[in-house]
Design an enzyme around this catalytic site. Structure first.
Site, PDB file in Angstrom:
ATOM      1  N   HIS A 169     -25.312  46.357 -40.140  1.00  0.00           N
ATOM      2  CA  HIS A 169     -24.687  45.089 -39.729  1.00  0.00           C
ATOM      3  C   HIS A 169     -25.572  43.937 -40.191  1.00  0.00           C
ATOM      4  CE1 HIS A 169     -22.384  42.152 -37.744  1.00  0.00           C
ATOM      5  NE2 HIS A 169     -22.172  42.734 -36.583  1.00  0.00           N
ATOM      6  N   HIS A 172     -22.398  37.930 -39.400  1.00  0.00           N
ATOM      7  CA  HIS A 172     -21.979  37.250 -38.172  1.00  0.00           C
ATOM      8  C   HIS A 172     -23.105  36.617 -37.353  1.00  0.00           C
ATOM      9  CE1 HIS A 172     -18.355  40.273 -38.217  1.00  0.00           C
ATOM     10  NE2 HIS A 172     -18.434  39.530 -39.301  1.00  0.00           N
ATOM     11  N   TYR A 174     -26.117  37.915 -36.573  1.00  0.00           N
ATOM     12  CA  TYR A 174     -27.036  38.831 -35.868  1.00  0.00           C
ATOM     13  C   TYR A 174     -28.326  38.990 -36.692  1.00  0.00           C
ATOM     14  CZ  TYR A 174     -23.186  39.619 -32.688  1.00  0.00           C
ATOM     15  OH  TYR A 174     -22.190  39.422 -31.763  1.00  0.00           O
TER      16      TYR A 174
HETATM   17  C1  LIG Z   1     -13.111  43.061 -29.922  1.00  0.00           C
HETATM   18  C2  LIG Z   1     -13.818  42.867 -31.206  1.00  0.00           C
HETATM   19  C3  LIG Z   1     -15.108  43.337 -31.353  1.00  0.00           C
HETATM   20  C4  LIG Z   1     -15.803  43.187 -32.566  1.00  0.00           C
HETATM   21  N1  LIG Z   1     -17.046  43.736 -32.714  1.00  0.00           N
HETATM   22  C5  LIG Z   1     -17.646  43.742 -33.921  1.00  0.00           C
HETATM   23  C6  LIG Z   1     -18.844  44.488 -34.150  1.00  0.00           C
HETATM   24  O1  LIG Z   1     -19.382  45.190 -33.268  1.00  0.00           O
HETATM   25  N2  LIG Z   1     -19.382  44.442 -35.389  1.00  0.00           N
HETATM   26  C7  LIG Z   1     -18.834  43.705 -36.403  1.00  0.00           C
HETATM   27  O2  LIG Z   1     -19.375  43.683 -37.507  1.00  0.00           O
HETATM   28  N3  LIG Z   1     -17.682  43.019 -36.217  1.00  0.00           N
HETATM   29  C8  LIG Z   1     -17.066  43.049 -35.027  1.00  0.00           C
HETATM   30  N4  LIG Z   1     -15.847  42.426 -34.872  1.00  0.00           N
HETATM   31  C9  LIG Z   1     -15.169  41.820 -36.038  1.00  0.00           C
HETATM   32  C10 LIG Z   1     -14.213  42.835 -36.689  1.00  0.00           C
HETATM   33  O3  LIG Z   1     -14.910  43.896 -37.294  1.00  0.00           O
HETATM   34  C11 LIG Z   1     -13.344  42.182 -37.773  1.00  0.00           C
HETATM   35  O4  LIG Z   1     -14.155  41.704 -38.797  1.00  0.00           O
HETATM   36  C12 LIG Z   1     -12.498  41.058 -37.217  1.00  0.00           C
HETATM   37  O5  LIG Z   1     -11.851  41.429 -36.017  1.00  0.00           O
HETATM   38  C13 LIG Z   1     -11.460  40.602 -38.233  1.00  0.00           C
HETATM   39  O6  LIG Z   1     -10.533  41.630 -38.474  1.00  0.00           O
HETATM   40  P1  LIG Z   1      -9.033  41.568 -37.818  1.00  0.00           P
HETATM   41  O7  LIG Z   1      -8.540  40.193 -38.149  1.00  0.00           O
HETATM   42  O8  LIG Z   1      -8.304  42.663 -38.522  1.00  0.00           O
HETATM   43  O9  LIG Z   1      -9.172  41.769 -36.351  1.00  0.00           O
HETATM   44  C14 LIG Z   1     -15.165  42.536 -33.659  1.00  0.00           C
HETATM   45  C15 LIG Z   1     -13.855  42.050 -33.504  1.00  0.00           C
HETATM   46  C16 LIG Z   1     -13.175  42.224 -32.318  1.00  0.00           C
HETATM   47  C17 LIG Z   1     -11.751  41.750 -32.212  1.00  0.00           C
END
Ligand SMILES: Cc1cc2nc3c(=O)[nH]c(=O)nc-3n(C[C@H](O)[C@H](O)[C@H](O)COP(=O)(O)O)c2cc1C
Length: 367
Positions: A169, A172, A174
């Protein structure tokens, strides 16, 4: 536009995926004590059974005292957590799917009071104090080495329990991204200053992971321009700068770049329709994963705050066209798969009318 492009196998060295659909990593906070339990096993198994080619797990923390930032996040260390993950791996493999853990250190986002040791503050590239108290410990060279060793150990453990690779990771806002970004990295040593210096932490980390797992075990790096601290932040402004940023990471051992954007259709730079995954593939020659609002009409950060907004299913036409044009290789799907384990199956079978909308309510349960 035929959906079969999404269901073509993908091969990279030893990694053979039955489809191009990737489950995006999503923190679910359903692992009390840091241990993935039977509900978590079933959650991932269901997605593999219904056409997801590669599951990237929710962020799972490496063995460092400041790696975690949130309640009930699964660990990727310790006997109980690794035994739990082994059951997840076996369940996904039994369905013909593949799985990698997303290895995570939250860095300075951590707050005092967070598990597992409530006294530990955030750790980041640069110290931060508030009202005379250190809220972010500025990492020493020894801290940097400790965190790198924790990632390398986690990758080795992933390989040992049968995971099909690892995702680091680096996105974002982190820890890894905190080093990348000048907004959070004010160091004056060799880990700060130019973007090349700010990338040194990630490069050394990837090299250590590669050394731990050997050749042939896929390493995915997730990175993003946007930060949770600033959605408009950018690491690079031009394709040339993107190439200069990515090349050393690629050379260090990254096999696949996971290019995190909130809306996959947005051009990354003026003058070309290519998105971030498109540019990354073109510049590095490595396979890429695109992500961001696939199959939904609203982007995910709108749903992280209290809201009664609902994201409705959206057409896949633009995505399929880009996939057919080989702009990118793989497609990560977040919320659409969180709310509906059968999303990929429904897309494959042309059952659009059965595809579910996404609302925040879906976060409350693990279906
Ligand atoms: C509930 C939730 C938790 C997430 N947790 C993480 C995470 O642990 N690590 C990460 O890299 N992105 C995380 N994301 C981002 C998602 O991996 C993804 O990039 C984002 O939701 C956009 O995709 P989508 O539009 O298809 O939902 C999270 C997103 C959501 C909705």
């Amino acid at each position: 536009m035929p959906v079969k492009a999404l269901f073509k196998p993908f091969n990279l060295g030893g990694l053979a995926l039955p489809s191009r659909v990737v489950m995006a990593p999503m923190t679910r906070s359903f692992s009390p004590g840091g241990v993935p339990n039977s509900k978590v096993i079933e959650y991932y198994r269901r997605r593999a059974a219904a056409g997801v080619g590669l599951i990237i797990t929710e962020g799972t923390t490496v063995a460092h005292k400041a790696s975690n930032g949130y309640p009930n996040v699964p660990h990727f260390y310790g006997e109980a957590a690794l035994a739990g993950w082994k059951k997840v791996v076996d369940a996904v493999h039994a369905e013909g799917g593949k799985i990698v853990p997303q290895l995570w250190h939250v860095g300075s986002v951590r707050r005092i009071g967070t598990e597992p040791d409530a006294t530990v503050p955030g750790y980041g590239p640069s110290e931060k104090t508030k009202d005379g108290q250190v809220v972010v410990h500025g990492m020493t060279h020894q801290d940097i080495q400790d965190v790198i060793a924790a990632f390398a150990q986690a990758a080795k453990d992933a390989q040992r329990i049968g995971m099909d690779g690892v995702e680091i990771h680096g996105a974002h806002g982190y820890l890894v991204d905190q080093f990348f970004w000048e907004g959070s990295n004010q160091r004056t040593d060799e880990y700060g200053g130019s973007l090349a210096n700010r990338s040194r932490f990630a490069i050394e980390l990837i090299q250590a992971v590669r050394a731990a797992v050997g050749e042939g075990f896929p390493i995915i790096l997730r990175f993003s321009q946007w930060k949770q601290q600033d959605y408009t932040a950018r690491l690079v402004q031009t394709p040339e700068a993107l190439g200069e940023f990515l090349q050393p990471l690629s050379d260090a051992g990254v096999d696949i770049f996971h290019c995190s954007t909130r809306r996959f259709w947005e051009p990354e730079f003026e003058g070309s329709p290519l998105n971030l995954a498109g540019w990354t593939r073109k510049l590095t020659g490595k396979p890429t994963i695109t992500v961001g609002s696939v199959g939904l009409d609203g982007e995910f950060l709108q749903f992280m705050v209290n809201t009664d907004k609902v994201a409705q299913p959206a057409s896949l036409e633009n995505l399929l066209e880009r996939l057919n044009n080989e702009e990118f290789d793989l497609v990560a799907v977040g919320r659409a798969l969180l709310v509906d384990p059968d999303w990929a199956q429904k897309v494959r079978d042309g059952r659009e009318e059965d595809i579910q909308a996404f609302s925040r309510e879906a976060l409350m349960t693990l279906v």
